[in-house]
Write an enzyme that holds these catalytic residues in place. Sequence first.
Site, PDB file in Angstrom:
ATOM      1  N   LYS A   1      33.790  41.911  29.967  1.00 20.08           N
ATOM      2  CA  LYS A   1      35.100  42.065  30.671  1.00 20.08           C
ATOM      3  C   LYS A   1      35.592  40.611  31.184  1.00 20.08           C
ATOM      4  O   LYS A   1      36.552  40.410  31.232  1.00 20.08           O
ATOM      5  CB  LYS A   1      34.699  42.940  31.852  1.00 20.08           C
ATOM      6  CG  LYS A   1      34.667  44.404  31.235  1.00 20.08           C
ATOM      7  CD  LYS A   1      34.314  45.432  32.422  1.00 20.08           C
ATOM      8  CE  LYS A   1      34.281  46.854  32.386  1.00 20.08           C
ATOM      9  NZ  LYS A   1      33.613  47.920  33.147  1.00 20.08           N
TER      10      LYS A   1
ATOM     11  N   SER B   1      34.715  52.272  36.021  1.00 20.18           N
ATOM     12  CA  SER B   1      34.520  50.947  36.307  1.00 20.18           C
ATOM     13  C   SER B   1      35.680  50.509  37.112  1.00 20.18           C
ATOM     14  O   SER B   1      35.650  49.332  37.737  1.00 20.18           O
ATOM     15  CB  SER B   1      33.977  50.355  35.099  1.00 20.18           C
ATOM     16  OG  SER B   1      35.118  50.156  34.129  1.00 20.18           O
TER      17      SER B   1
END
Lengths: 834, 274
Positions: A727, A684
């Site tokens: 996140k 990611s």
Amino acid sequence: MTGQTAARVADGTVGSQAAGPSFEFGRPLSPTLLYRRCDPAELPFALCSELEEAPDLIGQERAVEAIRFAMRMRPKGYNVYALGPTGSGRHALVENLLRQQAAGEPTPPDWCYVNNFVDPQKPYCLQLPPGRGAGLAAAMKRLVEELRGALPAAFERDEYRSRREVIDQQFKQRNEAAFGALQKRAQAKGIALLRTPMGLALAPVRDGKVLEPDAFEALPAGERESVQHEIEATQSELEAIMRQVPQWEREHRDAVRDLSRETTGFAIVHLMEEVRAAYADLPDLAKYLDAVEADVKENADDFLAPPAPAADTAGSTPVPAPISTAIEESRFRRYWVNLLVDNGGQRGAPVIYEDNPTHQTLVGRVEHLARFGALVTDFNLLTPGALHRANGGYLILDAPKLLTGNFGWPSLKRALSSGQIRIETLDQLMSVASTVSLAPEPIPLDVKIVLVGPPTLYYLLSANDEEFAELFKIEADFEDRIERTPETTLLYARLICTIGRREKLRPLDRDGVARVIEQASRLAADSGKLSTSMRTFVDLLQEADQIATDSGKDVVGETEVQAAIDAQFRRGDRIYRRLQEEIGRKTIHIETDGAQIGQVNGLSVISLGDLAFGTPTRITAQVRLGRGEVVDIEREVALGGPLHSKGVLILGGFLGGRFGKSRPLSLNASLVFEQSYGGVDGDSASGAELFALLSALAEAPIKQFFAVTGSVDQRGQIQAIGGVNEKIEGFFDSCRITGFTGHQGVIIPASNVKHLMLRHDVVAAVAEGRFAIYPIDTVDQGLELLTGIPAGKLDGDGNYPAGTLNYRIAARLDAFAAKAAELARATSPLGSRP
Amino acid sequence: VTASIERVVVTLDAASENRAAIDTAARLAARAKAPLHGIFVEDEDLLRLASLPFARQITLGAGAEPFTAEQVELHLQAAAERARQDLSAAATRHAVDCSFEIVRGASEIVLSGVTERDLVVAGALTRPIAGDFRVECRWWSSIEVATGPFLLTRGGWDEVGSVVMLLHDRGPASARLLEALAQVVQARGGALTVICPPAIGGAKDFETWIADQLPAFSVQAKIEVAPAEPAALRRRLGELACRLFAVDAGRSEGHSGRLREYHESFACDILFVR
């Protein structure tokens, strides 16, 4: 810059998953796209207690159909593996379905173990109609008690005693006649019969005393010979009699035994007939009762022996009560009936859940009693396992427990394969037993097994255990999430209501229900889905109920639900808070303002127990002259996982594809997660790494008030990642600590927009213009956002427009290539040539 | 209770079933508060036989086998040790002092050290062989030489039945017999029946005389005036389920042959005094 970006993406407008407002690549997302609310106004109730109960589970039609099919399938092997995430309600659903089905099925028979009078090590099993086993067990105990009265009485009667005396007298007389006659004959010859240590001896007698050796030697030779001859002749006679004694004793024993059998037979015939009559409809039982009768006749002495002496019997050694009881029991235990499975109280087929599935809890065990320092056992000490109790019905087992349980899995497979339940000790199972134990007759098995376990275990078993596919042909796959639609939302509300009733919780108002439903989407990590993790919601509802209790409220509202959610996070956020604190104190170096070449804020997710949180990580890149390698420092020090390494290698592929077609890539680049001291995995951050690398190549500063997440492919497309909400919230909290500037935000893959279910404070900050979320789907969109410089498109000549980022990168690479060629020439043994 | 018994002596040997005799002797010693003394007799007949060249032992298992003096010595030692241990255990059980000696010789030798103030107890049964066959007990010969009371015991202490005494006169032997029997009856319990001919039992002061003989005992005696001829006596003993028969060994009924007959017929213990 923004206008340029907007213009480029104008044709890329994307509608949200929830049919809400659309968004544009590279433009801040509307707050409405950051969180999909559940509008309480759309919920048609004031309190959820007004709703009717929900079905067991919602959205599990596939699993339900599979289980119902398996229940109809009687052939061998149609057992079920119910796979799904923990807490998804599989247990409850499976049990409810099975109970519904079992209620209409016939009640299975009782099973008993009885003594095998021929070979007690191999007890027989008896099948009886449900509820008849207990009666048989009681009848046999009653029979023993009656025999203990009837037999001594029969043997006390004059008839028996007279006949016995006759037999004994006959034996005695025969003995005495033989020995007496011999003794008389010997006496007549002057020979005495003496008792020796082991037998008898004959001695010459003179004047009532045995002849002394000297006197014997003094006899004339003829007389000595005569004495010796007489002695030897009499000895021969005595030997002949002694040889006959064992035969006489045998005949005596046989006569006594025959008399005993006859007496016993008469005494017990009517008692046995009573038992036979009660079970005349069960032909299999007749054989067993015949064996009982024969054994009683053979062992009538057991019933005649007096009871073991009590502890207070005068003049005898005291015997502790447990021992005397054990001695008493041991004489008659062989006539008892061990009722292994009693289905007398059962209505329909049984549904059993065994929460500790080991070899012994599944197939039963052979227990032992300590008797006089030794461990002994018999068929009465056979105890049933879950397979016995579930025989004729259904058995639910947890697959992980079964596989980690002590030989549970091999034993279950063996039973299912053979269609029999065989009670064995573990020693026998492993063929290490050197002691004699029981080998009971196996019981036929007819059971449907439902294993409940995680999907990974199912796939592992499918791939590695050949028998698994044969024995568990039905896969019942439970969804971990369902579509979020108005219909399912309402069903969910009913489910919340059902849980509340079952757990006896306060009712939720519509605001509270709406907040729970929103949390269900957050847990599903998708604004268009709802999590089916029932356990999580039971926990949440119970905790919200407690908060309402503490607040003195009768109804659980949004405030209580939110407080419970916050409290759940707060209980586990010590590490998260510590990380944020260190970012604020600059111990962890995260820049949230300014610009830096070759440095970008990446985002990662850390999972600790039930809690997952995001945190920013500074990713830096350095470029230098080299041979076209991109070095992943994390991988070099074995801190990078395979997926992370794959992501970094893709960067090389991207560089080669975009810039390496017309020039050699004469660079070396290194990438690192700064201040990262643990393992890194997942791809990611590959987008962020690429941005750092390209920034370093273009020598274009990256705005540090952005954080980036998303993976990238070799063609520069930005791809969805997991944990997007955590996140974003992680960077948001970091910015709050370092101070909001009004510019900060997170760049995410556009394909992750539908997953956004952000915290309320984040959404509020976006609405107030203090924070922003930018969706992108290409590297160029991200580069432009991060640097404020146009990326530039390749023209017809294969060049990028001057001043664009790609132009600057290409120029830098050209410079590296030229320098590399120059160095190559300089170091060549041929030197440079004009 | 009484000072008339100085010791209880139990006679033992390798051929007899000694335990019942030891138990009875120990109980009587405890009752009389007298020491218990065991005498183990090593059978000289066995030793002589073993020294003869043709000596053989015939057993049920092995038939005829050599029978040596060494075997006999070992056997007698083992049997004596066993008897000593049984005696010691019984003395401990009944809290009496005990002593033990081993003598070698004929039965009579046992009685050489016994006084008329000692009560001698002996087992009347030898160990059986081949089912129920028993050679004759050596102690019957003691009837002829015993100077004091002598109890030949056959059954266990708790055997049920009556105690019967045959009394012919009021002489010293009868008085001693009565006293010795009272010791046993008091220790064992049970009813005492005194059978005496009409000439004796019919006397007016007979009951008083009996009571006078038993001043230290709480024994109730039932007097039966009955014919003492053997057939009538045997019948009466049977009716009374006699478990202990006491008699003056100097009388015809006290002849060893007659006593053996009673002993066999009624399986009873015999107490005699000469």
